[in-house]
Motif scaffolding. Sequence first.
Motif, PDB file in Angstrom:
ATOM      1  N   ASN A 398       0.832  -1.213   0.000  1.00  0.00           N
ATOM      2  CA  ASN A 398       0.000   0.000   0.000  1.00  0.00           C
ATOM      3  C   ASN A 398       0.864   1.260   0.000  1.00  0.00           C
ATOM      4  OD1 ASN A 398      -2.363  -1.472  -0.033  1.00  0.00           O
ATOM      5  ND2 ASN A 398      -2.683  -1.357   2.177  1.00  0.00           N
ATOM      6  N   LEU A 399       1.944   1.234   0.767  1.00  0.00           N
ATOM      7  CA  LEU A 399       2.860   2.380   0.782  1.00  0.00           C
ATOM      8  C   LEU A 399       3.556   2.539  -0.568  1.00  0.00           C
ATOM      9  CD1 LEU A 399       4.465   1.988   4.317  1.00  0.00           C
ATOM     10  CD2 LEU A 399       3.177   3.976   3.518  1.00  0.00           C
ATOM     11  N   ALA A 400       3.947   1.424  -1.166  1.00  0.00           N
ATOM     12  CA  ALA A 400       4.611   1.483  -2.472  1.00  0.00           C
ATOM     13  C   ALA A 400       3.670   2.048  -3.536  1.00  0.00           C
ATOM     14  CB  ALA A 400       5.092   0.093  -2.872  1.00  0.00           C
ATOM     15  N   LYS A 401       2.402   1.642  -3.497  1.00  0.00           N
ATOM     16  CA  LYS A 401       1.423   2.192  -4.438  1.00  0.00           C
ATOM     17  C   LYS A 401       1.269   3.694  -4.248  1.00  0.00           C
ATOM     18  CE  LYS A 401      -2.229  -0.269  -3.616  1.00  0.00           C
ATOM     19  NZ  LYS A 401      -3.622  -0.743  -3.750  1.00  0.00           N
ATOM     20  N   GLY A 402       1.221   4.125  -2.999  1.00  0.00           N
ATOM     21  CA  GLY A 402       1.102   5.548  -2.726  1.00  0.00           C
ATOM     22  C   GLY A 402       2.300   6.331  -3.222  1.00  0.00           C
ATOM     23  N   ALA A 403       3.507   5.767  -3.039  1.00  0.00           N
ATOM     24  CA  ALA A 403       4.727   6.444  -3.495  1.00  0.00           C
ATOM     25  C   ALA A 403       4.778   6.513  -5.015  1.00  0.00           C
ATOM     26  CB  ALA A 403       5.950   5.719  -2.959  1.00  0.00           C
ATOM     27  N   ALA A 404       4.418   5.411  -5.681  1.00  0.00           N
ATOM     28  CA  ALA A 404       4.466   5.375  -7.145  1.00  0.00           C
ATOM     29  C   ALA A 404       3.468   6.330  -7.772  1.00  0.00           C
ATOM     30  CB  ALA A 404       4.209   3.950  -7.631  1.00  0.00           C
ATOM     31  N   ALA A 405       2.333   6.545  -7.108  1.00  0.00           N
ATOM     32  CA  ALA A 405       1.285   7.394  -7.680  1.00  0.00           C
ATOM     33  C   ALA A 405       1.432   8.868  -7.309  1.00  0.00           C
ATOM     34  CB  ALA A 405      -0.092   6.892  -7.234  1.00  0.00           C
ATOM     35  N   ALA A 406       2.357   9.180  -6.388  1.00  0.00           N
ATOM     36  CA  ALA A 406       2.441  10.550  -5.882  1.00  0.00           C
ATOM     37  C   ALA A 406       2.975  11.535  -6.913  1.00  0.00           C
ATOM     38  CB  ALA A 406       3.305  10.594  -4.629  1.00  0.00           C
ATOM     39  N   GLY A 407       3.855  11.074  -7.802  1.00  0.00           N
ATOM     40  CA  GLY A 407       4.414  11.972  -8.809  1.00  0.00           C
ATOM     41  C   GLY A 407       5.474  12.909  -8.285  1.00  0.00           C
ATOM     42  N   ASN A 408       5.933  12.690  -7.078  1.00  0.00           N
ATOM     43  CA  ASN A 408       6.967  13.512  -6.464  1.00  0.00           C
ATOM     44  C   ASN A 408       8.293  12.753  -6.553  1.00  0.00           C
ATOM     45  OD1 ASN A 408       8.756  14.661  -4.514  1.00  0.00           O
ATOM     46  ND2 ASN A 408       7.013  15.602  -3.470  1.00  0.00           N
ATOM     47  N   PRO A 409       9.375  13.363  -7.054  1.00  0.00           N
ATOM     48  CA  PRO A 409      10.661  12.657  -7.143  1.00  0.00           C
ATOM     49  C   PRO A 409      11.111  12.063  -5.815  1.00  0.00           C
ATOM     50  CG  PRO A 409      10.765  14.718  -8.362  1.00  0.00           C
ATOM     51  CD  PRO A 409       9.451  14.724  -7.636  1.00  0.00           C
ATOM     52  N   LEU A 410      10.845  12.780  -4.725  1.00  0.00           N
ATOM     53  CA  LEU A 410      11.213  12.245  -3.420  1.00  0.00           C
ATOM     54  C   LEU A 410      10.374  11.021  -3.060  1.00  0.00           C
ATOM     55  CD1 LEU A 410      11.851  15.441  -1.278  1.00  0.00           C
ATOM     56  CD2 LEU A 410      13.474  13.610  -1.758  1.00  0.00           C
ATOM     57  N   ALA A 411       9.145  10.962  -3.558  1.00  0.00           N
ATOM     58  CA  ALA A 411       8.316   9.785  -3.323  1.00  0.00           C
ATOM     59  C   ALA A 411       8.928   8.559  -3.990  1.00  0.00           C
ATOM     60  CB  ALA A 411       6.900  10.020  -3.837  1.00  0.00           C
ATOM     61  N   TYR A 412       9.480   8.739  -5.189  1.00  0.00           N
ATOM     62  CA  TYR A 412      10.160   7.631  -5.865  1.00  0.00           C
ATOM     63  C   TYR A 412      11.410   7.213  -5.084  1.00  0.00           C
ATOM     64  CZ  TYR A 412       7.192   9.058  -9.782  1.00  0.00           C
ATOM     65  OH  TYR A 412       6.125   9.380 -10.566  1.00  0.00           O
ATOM     66  N   ALA A 413      12.108   8.191  -4.526  1.00  0.00           N
ATOM     67  CA  ALA A 413      13.262   7.865  -3.679  1.00  0.00           C
ATOM     68  C   ALA A 413      12.820   7.076  -2.455  1.00  0.00           C
ATOM     69  CB  ALA A 413      13.980   9.148  -3.255  1.00  0.00           C
ATOM     70  N   GLY A 414      11.656   7.442  -1.917  1.00  0.00           N
ATOM     71  CA  GLY A 414      11.110   6.703  -0.782  1.00  0.00           C
ATOM     72  C   GLY A 414      10.777   5.273  -1.142  1.00  0.00           C
ATOM     73  N   LEU A 415      10.268   5.063  -2.359  1.00  0.00           N
ATOM     74  CA  LEU A 415       9.995   3.710  -2.825  1.00  0.00           C
ATOM     75  C   LEU A 415      11.288   2.894  -2.877  1.00  0.00           C
ATOM     76  CD1 LEU A 415       8.102   1.584  -3.993  1.00  0.00           C
ATOM     77  CD2 LEU A 415       8.334   2.685  -6.227  1.00  0.00           C
ATOM     78  N   GLY A 416      12.359   3.519  -3.351  1.00  0.00           N
ATOM     79  CA  GLY A 416      13.656   2.842  -3.349  1.00  0.00           C
ATOM     80  C   GLY A 416      14.131   2.526  -1.943  1.00  0.00           C
ATOM     81  N   ALA A 417      13.897   3.456  -1.013  1.00  0.00           N
ATOM     82  CA  ALA A 417      14.301   3.240   0.381  1.00  0.00           C
ATOM     83  C   ALA A 417      13.548   2.059   0.991  1.00  0.00           C
ATOM     84  CB  ALA A 417      14.054   4.502   1.202  1.00  0.00           C
ATOM     85  N   ILE A 418      12.277   1.910   0.648  1.00  0.00           N
ATOM     86  CA  ILE A 418      11.489   0.782   1.151  1.00  0.00           C
ATOM     87  C   ILE A 418      12.067  -0.536   0.651  1.00  0.00           C
ATOM     88  CG2 ILE A 418       9.228  -0.338   0.996  1.00  0.00           C
ATOM     89  CD1 ILE A 418       7.967   2.449   1.051  1.00  0.00           C
ATOM     90  N   LEU A 419      12.485  -0.573  -0.611  1.00  0.00           N
ATOM     91  CA  LEU A 419      13.076  -1.794  -1.169  1.00  0.00           C
ATOM     92  C   LEU A 419      14.410  -2.116  -0.494  1.00  0.00           C
ATOM     93  CD1 LEU A 419      12.306  -1.233  -4.966  1.00  0.00           C
ATOM     94  CD2 LEU A 419      11.127  -2.764  -3.378  1.00  0.00           C
ATOM     95  N   VAL A 420      15.253  -1.091  -0.305  1.00  0.00           N
ATOM     96  CA  VAL A 420      16.530  -1.297   0.392  1.00  0.00           C
ATOM     97  C   VAL A 420      16.287  -1.774   1.817  1.00  0.00           C
ATOM     98  CG1 VAL A 420      18.576  -0.131   1.303  1.00  0.00           C
ATOM     99  CG2 VAL A 420      17.790   0.361  -1.024  1.00  0.00           C
ATOM    100  N   SER A 421      15.302  -1.165   2.458  1.00  0.00           N
ATOM    101  CA  SER A 421      14.977  -1.539   3.829  1.00  0.00           C
ATOM    102  C   SER A 421      14.518  -2.988   3.923  1.00  0.00           C
ATOM    103  CB  SER A 421      13.884  -0.608   4.365  1.00  0.00           C
ATOM    104  OG  SER A 421      13.424  -1.034   5.620  1.00  0.00           O
ATOM    105  N   ALA A 422      13.748  -3.446   2.934  1.00  0.00           N
ATOM    106  CA  ALA A 422      13.284  -4.840   2.946  1.00  0.00           C
ATOM    107  C   ALA A 422      14.466  -5.801   2.891  1.00  0.00           C
ATOM    108  CB  ALA A 422      12.342  -5.083   1.769  1.00  0.00           C
TER     109      ALA A 422
END
Length: 497
Positions: A398-422
Amino acid sequence: MNAYMMVIAVLLPMLGGILIPILPFRKRSVMACYIELLVIAASVTVFLLILNPPSEAFVLFRFTGQLSISLKLDAAGSVFAAIVAFLWPFATLYSFEYMKHEGHERVFFMFYTLTYGVTLGIAMAEDIVTMYFFYEMLTMVTLPLVLHTLTREAVLASRTYLYYSLGGAAFAFIGMIFILIYGSTSNFMPGGVLDAAALGEKANLLLFVYVLCFCGFSVKAAMCPFCAWLPKAGVAPTPVTALLHAVAVVKAGAFATMRITYFSFGAEFLRGTWAQNLILALTIFTIVFGCSRALKETHLKRRLAWSTVSNLSYILFGIALMTPLGLAGAFSHMLCHALMKICSFFCAGAVIYKTGRTYIHQLDGLGRKMPKTFVIFTVASMALMGVPGLCGFVSKWNLAKGAAAAGNPLAYAGLGAILVSALLTAIYMLTIVVRAFFPGKDFDYESIADVRDPNWRMMLPLCVFAVMMFVIGLHPQLLTEAVDGVVAAVFQAASGV
């Protein structure tokens, strides 16, 4: 009548908790029954309120004008209240066994039960003044819990916790004052209470104040650079650390940031501004930083604490996206993280209770002697990693969907951070599991011959939490439908629909 039930839910554990050191319990079992029934009664009241929410607020105390201590349970508050009300009876049951040999039980359970009522007060606060009042009270009633053992480490940890909490509260207080001055009301309103068009040149000042307020409330949510207190608080008894890291304190901080973002300052006012970008950057950094520190940590509870630092910023990241999908992800992870982290901490507590071992290198072979505990710990670890079929996957998706749909470059960075964190989470959690079950051919099992799983008071909560992680993971619609309904209510009310 429902409005009075809010008062009962908040005051019952508080007043009942104060009586614990006073009442003449002849047996420990009688005291335990009293405390458990008290907590269950409060939880039942909360769920009755959620099923039939009151339409009006209840004013406990009015200072003057719009300054009052008043309660009102809305959709957002219901989510937080439900998490707390579900987990607290099980946490209390677990505590009866763990605290058997810790000493000063009456004082411990007094503050433990008081904390329940104060946390419900935060969930049901009608306005920012009430939330701030209970937020400050939360520091006061949890401080003795951190200090409980009275060791030098506990004293130092309690000082750190107090200094950070008071500093954060000072920043939050500034935000509250500006809301009272520039807001149309102190009440929480979907969409916020600021008139952006009327602010003019004051807009940048209000954005700065929002950042201060967000950072102030996020001290309890352990966002960097305000996270040092959380690992240090691990010196407290495990029921306390689980309370701090999974249920009351850290979730109160995350919930408070959600309140001020969506119900005081307003997402429309904040979205796309430098303030949003700064908060997003801080949460993204914390996600990776917390996992990195957990990977390095060799103390079991402190490793779980740094994991909490990372996972709490998942929630703050979802809040900072300021979109319906982001808020849905934040609510999802708030609930799922509570289950995953209280379960993992209680497993760690069971190990400490039965063996006295606190470091990861000391856990070799314990999985064979405490199979139930470590199987459940493995389930919690896999959930924290985001393995499909468990609740952690649902909230991270759900968080990844929110980040991908936000359209903010920092949101995409956050999506990457979630993957690294996993990935990092898989390493630092599975390291514990592998050591416990596969210590090596030369391991001397005679050294742990007397180790066993704990009794039912500890195992029942662990089993319930493990089952819930599977239920949510296998039937995600149970979570997503409830969360989507709450988010829809927030954004529809904000847009005037």
